[in-house]
Write a protein that holds these residues in place. Structure first.
Motif, PDB file in Angstrom:
ATOM      1  N   GLY A  13       0.807  -1.220   0.000  1.00 10.02           N
ATOM      2  CA  GLY A  13       0.000   0.000   0.000  1.00 10.02           C
ATOM      3  C   GLY A  13       0.838   1.267   0.000  1.00 10.02           C
ATOM      4  O   GLY A  13       0.444   2.278  -0.597  1.00 10.02           O
ATOM      5  N   PHE A  14       1.968   1.211   0.646  1.00 16.51           N
ATOM      6  CA  PHE A  14       2.855   2.375   0.668  1.00 16.51           C
ATOM      7  C   PHE A  14       3.337   2.704  -0.739  1.00 16.51           C
ATOM      8  O   PHE A  14       3.430   3.872  -1.115  1.00 16.51           O
ATOM      9  N   ALA A  15       3.631   1.681  -1.528  1.00 14.35           N
ATOM     10  CA  ALA A  15       4.090   1.902  -2.903  1.00 14.35           C
ATOM     11  C   ALA A  15       2.998   2.570  -3.739  1.00 14.35           C
ATOM     12  O   ALA A  15       3.283   3.460  -4.549  1.00 14.35           O
ATOM     13  N   ILE A  16       1.761   2.166  -3.542  1.00 18.69           N
ATOM     14  CA  ILE A  16       0.657   2.771  -4.294  1.00 18.69           C
ATOM     15  C   ILE A  16       0.491   4.234  -3.894  1.00 18.69           C
ATOM     16  O   ILE A  16       0.380   5.120  -4.755  1.00 18.69           O
ATOM     17  N   ALA A  17       0.479   4.501  -2.593  1.00 16.63           N
ATOM     18  CA  ALA A  17       0.302   5.871  -2.119  1.00 16.63           C
ATOM     19  C   ALA A  17       1.443   6.774  -2.574  1.00 16.63           C
ATOM     20  O   ALA A  17       1.215   7.906  -3.028  1.00 16.63           O
ATOM     21  N   THR A  18       2.669   6.274  -2.475  1.00 11.09           N
ATOM     22  CA  THR A  18       3.822   7.059  -2.905  1.00 11.09           C
ATOM     23  C   THR A  18       3.787   7.311  -4.407  1.00 11.09           C
ATOM     24  O   THR A  18       4.097   8.411  -4.873  1.00 11.09           O
ATOM     25  N   GLY A  19       3.405   6.304  -5.163  1.00 13.17           N
ATOM     26  CA  GLY A  19       3.311   6.464  -6.609  1.00 13.17           C
ATOM     27  C   GLY A  19       2.280   7.493  -7.014  1.00 13.17           C
ATOM     28  O   GLY A  19       2.521   8.333  -7.895  1.00 13.17           O
ATOM     29  N   VAL A  20       1.124   7.463  -6.368  1.00 11.83           N
ATOM     30  CA  VAL A  20       0.062   8.414  -6.689  1.00 11.83           C
ATOM     31  C   VAL A  20       0.487   9.839  -6.339  1.00 11.83           C
ATOM     32  O   VAL A  20       0.365  10.757  -7.162  1.00 11.83           O
ATOM     33  N   LEU A  21       0.993  10.021  -5.133  1.00 16.28           N
ATOM     34  CA  LEU A  21       1.404  11.370  -4.717  1.00 16.28           C
ATOM     35  C   LEU A  21       2.585  11.881  -5.534  1.00 16.28           C
ATOM     36  O   LEU A  21       2.586  13.019  -6.007  1.00 16.28           O
ATOM     37  N   GLY A  22       3.590  11.032  -5.692  1.00 16.28           N
ATOM     38  CA  GLY A  22       4.770  11.442  -6.451  1.00 16.28           C
ATOM     39  C   GLY A  22       4.444  11.718  -7.904  1.00 16.28           C
ATOM     40  O   GLY A  22       4.927  12.698  -8.489  1.00 16.28           O
ATOM     41  N   GLY A  23       3.630  10.876  -8.501  1.00 23.51           N
ATOM     42  CA  GLY A  23       3.246  11.087  -9.896  1.00 23.51           C
ATOM     43  C   GLY A  23       2.451  12.363 -10.091  1.00 23.51           C
ATOM     44  O   GLY A  23       2.655  13.097 -11.066  1.00 23.51           O
ATOM     45  N   THR A  24       1.549  12.655  -9.161  1.00 21.96           N
ATOM     46  CA  THR A  24       0.749  13.876  -9.261  1.00 21.96           C
ATOM     47  C   THR A  24       1.632  15.111  -9.126  1.00 21.96           C
ATOM     48  O   THR A  24       1.507  16.067  -9.902  1.00 21.96           O
ATOM     49  N   VAL A  40       0.042   7.687 -14.239  1.00 23.55           N
ATOM     50  CA  VAL A  40       1.334   7.001 -14.363  1.00 23.55           C
ATOM     51  C   VAL A  40       1.837   6.573 -12.984  1.00 23.55           C
ATOM     52  O   VAL A  40       2.312   5.448 -12.803  1.00 23.55           O
ATOM     53  N   GLY A  41       1.718   7.447 -12.002  1.00 18.63           N
ATOM     54  CA  GLY A  41       2.150   7.112 -10.646  1.00 18.63           C
ATOM     55  C   GLY A  41       1.333   5.983 -10.048  1.00 18.63           C
ATOM     56  O   GLY A  41       1.874   5.098  -9.383  1.00 18.63           O
ATOM     57  N   ALA A  42       0.023   6.001 -10.291  1.00 23.27           N
ATOM     58  CA  ALA A  42      -0.829   4.922  -9.784  1.00 23.27           C
ATOM     59  C   ALA A  42      -0.461   3.595 -10.440  1.00 23.27           C
ATOM     60  O   ALA A  42      -0.392   2.557  -9.768  1.00 23.27           O
ATOM     61  N   ALA A  43      -0.222   3.613 -11.738  1.00 26.60           N
ATOM     62  CA  ALA A  43       0.154   2.385 -12.435  1.00 26.60           C
ATOM     63  C   ALA A  43       1.491   1.850 -11.926  1.00 26.60           C
ATOM     64  O   ALA A  43       1.644   0.635 -11.710  1.00 26.60           O
ATOM     65  N   ALA A  44       2.448   2.737 -11.722  1.00 24.37           N
ATOM     66  CA  ALA A  44       3.750   2.308 -11.207  1.00 24.37           C
ATOM     67  C   ALA A  44       3.606   1.769  -9.783  1.00 24.37           C
ATOM     68  O   ALA A  44       4.218   0.745  -9.436  1.00 24.37           O
ATOM     69  N   GLY A  45       2.820   2.439  -8.958  1.00 22.22           N
ATOM     70  CA  GLY A  45       2.614   1.973  -7.585  1.00 22.22           C
ATOM     71  C   GLY A  45       1.937   0.619  -7.525  1.00 22.22           C
ATOM     72  O   GLY A  45       2.318  -0.244  -6.725  1.00 22.22           O
ATOM     73  N   VAL A  46       0.947   0.409  -8.374  1.00 24.65           N
ATOM     74  CA  VAL A  46       0.261  -0.884  -8.410  1.00 24.65           C
ATOM     75  C   VAL A  46       1.213  -1.969  -8.901  1.00 24.65           C
ATOM     76  O   VAL A  46       1.206  -3.095  -8.387  1.00 24.65           O
ATOM     77  N   ALA A  47       2.045  -1.649  -9.877  1.00 24.68           N
ATOM     78  CA  ALA A  47       3.015  -2.630 -10.371  1.00 24.68           C
ATOM     79  C   ALA A  47       4.000  -3.023  -9.272  1.00 24.68           C
ATOM     80  O   ALA A  47       4.319  -4.211  -9.108  1.00 24.68           O
ATOM     81  N   ILE A  48       4.471  -2.044  -8.504  1.00 25.88           N
ATOM     82  CA  ILE A  48       5.395  -2.342  -7.404  1.00 25.88           C
ATOM     83  C   ILE A  48       4.688  -3.153  -6.324  1.00 25.88           C
ATOM     84  O   ILE A  48       5.240  -4.117  -5.797  1.00 25.88           O
ATOM     85  N   ALA A  49       3.446  -2.786  -5.998  1.00 28.87           N
ATOM     86  CA  ALA A  49       2.685  -3.527  -4.989  1.00 28.87           C
ATOM     87  C   ALA A  49       2.435  -4.962  -5.441  1.00 28.87           C
ATOM     88  O   ALA A  49       2.510  -5.901  -4.637  1.00 28.87           O
ATOM     89  N   LEU A  50       2.164  -5.142  -6.717  1.00 27.93           N
ATOM     90  CA  LEU A  50       1.964  -6.490  -7.248  1.00 27.93           C
ATOM     91  C   LEU A  50       3.257  -7.301  -7.159  1.00 27.93           C
ATOM     92  O   LEU A  50       3.241  -8.479  -6.784  1.00 27.93           O
TER      93      LEU A  50
END
Length: 58
Positions: A13-24, A40-50
């Motif tokens: 979950g941390f990866a998703i949150a960081t990806g969303v905030l950082g990407g925005t 893009v940040g959400a997609a990267a965060g979900v990929a890392i979480a996966l």
């Protein structure tokens, strides 16, 4: 009772949150397109979480 010892699992979950905030933020500051940065940040965060989930399953 389960005879196997319990183990701590990792959470992505941390990866998703960081990806969303950082990407925005990067999308808004760098390209003046916060929505694209969000996606893009959400997609990267979900990929890392996966990846974390798949590695933790082993």
């Amino acid at each position: 009772m389960d005879p196997r010892p319990s183990r701590n699992t990792a959470a992505g979950g941390f990866a998703i949150a960081t990806g969303v905030l950082g990407g925005t933020i990067l999308g808004a500051v760098g390209f003046h397109q916060p929505t694209i940065g969000f996606l893009v940040g959400a997609a990267a965060g979900v990929a890392i979480a996966l990846a974390v989930w798949l590695i933790d399953r082993r």
